[in-house]
Design a protein around this motif. Sequence first.
Motif, short mmCIF file in Angstrom:
data_model
loop_
_atom_site.label_atom_id
_atom_site.label_comp_id
_atom_site.label_asym_id
_atom_site.label_seq_id
_atom_site.Cartn_x
_atom_site.Cartn_y
_atom_site.Cartn_z
N VAL A 25 -17.79 -4.20 47.45
CA VAL A 25 -18.67 -5.19 46.81
C VAL A 25 -18.99 -4.66 45.42
CG1 VAL A 25 -20.85 -6.44 46.99
CG2 VAL A 25 -19.60 -5.81 49.07
N THR A 26 -18.68 -5.46 44.40
CA THR A 26 -18.83 -4.98 43.02
C THR A 26 -19.62 -5.96 42.17
OG1 THR A 26 -16.78 -6.00 42.27
CG2 THR A 26 -16.62 -3.78 43.16
N GLY A 27 -20.16 -5.46 41.09
CA GLY A 27 -20.85 -6.30 40.13
C GLY A 27 -22.24 -5.78 39.81
N GLU A 28 -22.80 -6.30 38.71
CA GLU A 28 -24.12 -5.84 38.27
C GLU A 28 -25.21 -6.09 39.29
OE1 GLU A 28 -25.21 -7.15 34.39
OE2 GLU A 28 -23.30 -6.58 33.51
N ASP A 29 -25.10 -7.16 40.09
CA ASP A 29 -26.11 -7.49 41.09
C ASP A 29 -25.69 -7.13 42.51
OD1 ASP A 29 -27.96 -8.51 39.24
OD2 ASP A 29 -26.94 -10.45 39.23
N ALA A 30 -24.66 -6.30 42.65
CA ALA A 30 -24.16 -5.95 43.98
C ALA A 30 -25.24 -5.29 44.85
CB ALA A 30 -22.93 -5.05 43.87
N ASP A 43 -29.52 0.13 48.19
CA ASP A 43 -29.35 0.38 46.76
C ASP A 43 -30.09 1.67 46.40
OD1 ASP A 43 -28.58 0.14 44.16
OD2 ASP A 43 -29.81 -1.62 43.73
N THR A 73 -22.55 -0.07 40.24
CA THR A 73 -22.05 -1.44 40.44
C THR A 73 -21.02 -1.57 41.55
OG1 THR A 73 -20.34 -1.12 38.75
CG2 THR A 73 -22.45 -2.03 38.01
N ASN A 74 -20.75 -0.52 42.31
CA ASN A 74 -19.73 -0.55 43.36
C ASN A 74 -20.28 0.01 44.66
OD1 ASN A 74 -17.19 -1.41 41.89
ND2 ASN A 74 -17.91 0.26 40.60
#
Length: 85
Positions: A25-30, A43, A73-74
Motif C-alpha cells: 500500500v503506497t502513497g502520501e495518505d497510505a 502508522d 509512504t510504503n
Amino acid sequence: WRDEHIACRENVVLFDMSFMSKFLVTGEDAGRFLNYLSTANVDNECGKITYTQWLNDRGFLEADLTVTKLDETNFLVVATDTMHN
C-alpha cells in the motif's frame, strides 16, 4: 506445540509464509488510510510490524493481518490465506 513454542522464543526459526497474501500500500495518505481500516495504530515508526484486524461495518472480523511500515509512504500488508478470498 510446547517444544516448538520454546524453540521459536529462544532460538532462530524460519517460517514459510508463501501461502499468505501480501499487498503493498503506497502513497502520501497510505498510513492514514490503513489506520482507518485497522483496529491498531499501524502508522508508527519505520520498520515496525503491527498485528491488527480489519472489521466490517457490523464489527465482525474481515481480516487478521500484520502491517509493516517500510517508510513514510510504503506499507506491507500480510494477511492469512483465508482472508484474500
